[in-house]
Design an enzyme around this catalytic site. Structure first.
Site, PDB file in Angstrom:
ATOM      1  N   SER A 126       0.812  -1.173   0.194  1.00 44.88           N
ATOM      2  CA  SER A 126       0.024  -0.033  -0.009  1.00 44.88           C
ATOM      3  C   SER A 126       0.951   1.101   0.147  1.00 44.88           C
ATOM      4  O   SER A 126       1.807   1.218   0.454  1.00 44.88           O
ATOM      5  CB  SER A 126      -0.824  -0.056   1.358  1.00 44.88           C
ATOM      6  N   TYR A 154      -0.525  -0.135  10.355  1.00 42.80           N
ATOM      7  CA  TYR A 154      -0.836  -0.864   9.028  1.00 42.80           C
ATOM      8  C   TYR A 154       0.235  -0.363   8.125  1.00 42.80           C
ATOM      9  O   TYR A 154       0.769  -1.603   7.499  1.00 42.80           O
ATOM     10  CB  TYR A 154      -1.851  -0.166   8.309  1.00 42.80           C
ATOM     11  N   LYS A 158       2.773  -3.555   6.539  1.00 46.12           N
ATOM     12  CA  LYS A 158       2.794  -3.930   5.145  1.00 46.12           C
ATOM     13  C   LYS A 158       4.435  -3.649   4.662  1.00 46.12           C
ATOM     14  O   LYS A 158       4.784  -4.524   3.899  1.00 46.12           O
ATOM     15  CB  LYS A 158       2.285  -2.846   4.349  1.00 46.12           C
TER      16      LYS A 158
HETATM   17  C1  LIG Z   1      -8.398  -9.324   8.580  1.00 52.99           C
HETATM   18  C2  LIG Z   1      -8.531 -10.652   7.549  1.00 52.99           C
HETATM   19  C3  LIG Z   1      -9.379 -10.364   6.379  1.00 52.99           C
HETATM   20  N1  LIG Z   1      -9.785 -11.516   5.552  1.00 52.99           N
HETATM   21  C4  LIG Z   1     -10.509 -11.248   4.610  1.00 52.99           C
HETATM   22  C5  LIG Z   1     -11.820 -10.493   4.785  1.00 52.99           C
HETATM   23  C6  LIG Z   1     -12.101  -9.703   3.319  1.00 52.99           C
HETATM   24  O1  LIG Z   1     -13.087 -10.554   2.618  1.00 52.99           O
HETATM   25  C7  LIG Z   1     -10.721  -9.802   2.731  1.00 52.99           C
HETATM   26  C8  LIG Z   1     -10.234  -8.352   2.627  1.00 52.99           C
HETATM   27  O2  LIG Z   1     -11.090  -7.607   1.903  1.00 52.99           O
HETATM   28  P1  LIG Z   1     -11.298  -6.099   1.869  1.00 52.99           P
HETATM   29  O3  LIG Z   1     -12.797  -6.046   1.051  1.00 52.99           O
HETATM   30  O4  LIG Z   1     -11.662  -5.800   3.363  1.00 52.99           O
HETATM   31  O5  LIG Z   1     -10.348  -5.407   1.524  1.00 52.99           O
HETATM   32  P2  LIG Z   1      -9.806  -5.175  -0.037  1.00 52.99           P
HETATM   33  O6  LIG Z   1     -10.305  -3.901  -0.631  1.00 52.99           O
HETATM   34  O7  LIG Z   1      -9.994  -6.267  -0.905  1.00 52.99           O
HETATM   35  O8  LIG Z   1      -8.192  -4.846   0.394  1.00 52.99           O
HETATM   36  C9  LIG Z   1      -7.130  -5.667   0.673  1.00 52.99           C
HETATM   37  O9  LIG Z   1      -6.223  -5.529   0.077  1.00 52.99           O
HETATM   38  C10 LIG Z   1      -5.229  -4.384   0.458  1.00 52.99           C
HETATM   39  C11 LIG Z   1      -4.108  -4.370  -0.276  1.00 52.99           C
HETATM   40  C12 LIG Z   1      -5.267  -4.114   1.769  1.00 52.99           C
HETATM   41  O10 LIG Z   1      -4.478  -3.803   2.338  1.00 52.99           O
HETATM   42  C13 LIG Z   1      -6.617  -4.209   2.600  1.00 52.99           C
HETATM   43  O11 LIG Z   1      -5.925  -4.226   3.870  1.00 52.99           O
HETATM   44  C14 LIG Z   1      -7.074  -5.377   2.101  1.00 52.99           C
HETATM   45  O12 LIG Z   1      -8.319  -5.972   2.935  1.00 52.99           O
HETATM   46  O13 LIG Z   1      -9.896 -10.316   3.543  1.00 52.99           O
HETATM   47  C15 LIG Z   1      -9.149 -12.711   6.110  1.00 52.99           C
HETATM   48  O14 LIG Z   1      -9.673 -13.767   5.230  1.00 52.99           O
HETATM   49  N2  LIG Z   1      -8.473 -12.938   6.810  1.00 52.99           N
HETATM   50  C16 LIG Z   1      -8.186 -11.857   7.603  1.00 52.99           C
HETATM   51  O15 LIG Z   1      -7.449 -12.122   8.705  1.00 52.99           O
END
Ligand SMILES: Cc1cn([C@H]2C[C@H](O)[C@@H](COP(=O)(O)OP(=O)(O)O[C@H]3O[C@H](C)C(=O)[C@H](O)[C@H]3O)O2)c(=O)[nH]c1=O
Length: 348
Positions: A126, A154, A158
């Site tokens: 990020s 965070y 990263k």
């Molecule tokens: C904390 C955690 C989360 N998850 C799952 C839950 C969500 O379905 C998924 C994260 O998806 P979210 O929609 O919250 O975020 P994104 O927009 O896809 O972005 C992701 O990728 C960018 C680069 C980020 O650094 C974010 O922190 C990361 O969450 O990971 C898990 O399966 N295990 C866990 O321990």
């Protein structure tokens, strides 16, 4: 080819999955299995019905045996806790973002140590790895050679993981690549717990006829990328061959995905031009110093040479970002505006 996407049912995970299920190939080879690992697997998710898809539900660190039950060729690691969550809950960030990533790297290393293929791993990092330290302010233009000095837990998590990916790669345990994501805007759906979440909310909520709060001063400049460009960047980095020259992934440094530099005031002016005064007036400016301290510490102007060499470009302007959002999420644009009629306002 067996591809694993961690966080596969998160926002970016679903977008990446959607693209791979449309092409059904990776680097020109057919995908045999797409494993979506996530702690939450929504019952009605349509991708579950696809014969290529397998799901692994649960805490990733505890599911690694299932993830690696068959050789993994490609790992796209998107499971993570977001910035404000990690600021509010230090232990969550350390465990979900650092410990789990290390466990994943170890599992990948064990696969290659046992004679299996060294997995190609894309780590989604990020812009939050950068921060402006008073003793070492950021230069006006940031590139991959700028020293990251994160100002959030965070960002630190990263950055540590970036270094681990680089070292596991240097030692030949896996083929790791780091994509540093810009703030993704406009995200659909409900607000998330990212400090930068308002950069979607100030567009998404008014277009749905809802009020929104902008917690930073409007002259703050940010680097944004649309979901389309972000997914394109992740997959380009995943598919690129290693080596020198155009289209190849060169060296061990991360790649900063291209960002569109825009001020919050320009974002709001674009909303006003495209959707009208009544919609733009739904946004209230109410600075929140905690959010401003995190988001304001991120750089907004980048030298994108490394991303450009991979054929990646930023969104051309913020109006096109809003138009893409309206086109991709017609049901979420509830106000009467030229956007809903599919006719951009004059001059845009
Ligand atoms: C904390 C955690 C989360 N998850 C799952 C839950 C969500 O379905 C998924 C994260 O998806 P979210 O929609 O919250 O975020 P994104 O927009 O896809 O972005 C992701 O990728 C960018 C680069 C980020 O650094 C974010 O922190 C990361 O969450 O990971 C898990 O399966 N295990 C866990 O321990």
């Amino acid at each position: 080819m067996r591809i694993v996407i961690t966080g596969g049912f998160g926002f970016l995970g679903r977008q990446v999955t959607g693209t791979l299920l449309r092409t059904r190939t990776f680097r020109g080879a057919p995908i045999d299995r797409l494993v979506l690992a996530d702690r939450i697997v929504p019952a009605g998710a349509p991708e579950r019905a696809d014969p290529l898809v397998e799901t692994v539900r649960g805490d990733l660190a505890e599911c690694l045996d299932d993830v690696f039950a068959e050789p993994v060729d490609v790992l796209i690691h998107l499971a993570a806790a977001v910035s404000a969550e990690c600021e509010a809950d230090f232990d969550l960030g350390m465990s979900a973002n650092l410990d789990t990533t290390r466990a994943l790297l170890e599992a990948a290393r064990a696969q290659s140590a046992a004679g299996g293929p060294p997995p190609r791993l894309v780590f989604a990092s990020s812009v939050a790895v950068y921060g402006s330290d008073p003793a070492l302010p950021l230069p006006p233009v940031v590139s991959e050679s700028t020293l990251p000095t994160p100002r959030s837990s965070y960002g630190v998590q990263k950055l540590v993981c970036e270094q681990l990916v680089a070292d596991y790669t240097r030692r030949g345990f896996l083929d790791g690549r780091v994509a540093r994501l810009m703030t993704v805007s406009v995200r659909p759906g409900k607000p998330n717990a990212a400090a930068s979440g308002f950069l979607s909310g100030i567009i998404r909520e008014p277009l749905a006829g809802l009020p929104a709060t902008c917690p930073v001063r409007p002259d703050l400049r940010v680097a944004l990328a649309s979901p389309r460009r972000t997914v394109e960047g992740i997959l380009r980095i995943a598919e690129a061959e290693r080596g020198m020259g155009r289209g190849r992934f060169e060296g061990g440094l991360p790649v900063n995905l291209p960002g569109l530099t825009v001020s919050v005031a320009e974002m709001l002016a674009t909303l006003r031009q495209m959707a009208g005064d009544a919609v733009a007036d739904l946004v209230t400016i109410a600075p929140d110093h905690e959010v401003e301290a995190i988001v304001g510490s991120w750089p907004s102007v980048f030298d994108n040479t490394r991303a450009t060499a991979l054929g990646l470009q930023p969104d051309p302007d913020f109006a096109s970002v809003v138009r893409d959002y309206a086109a991709d999420h017609r049901d979420a644009v509830l106000v009467d505006s030229p956007l809903t009629a599919g006719q951009p306002s004059e001059g845009l």
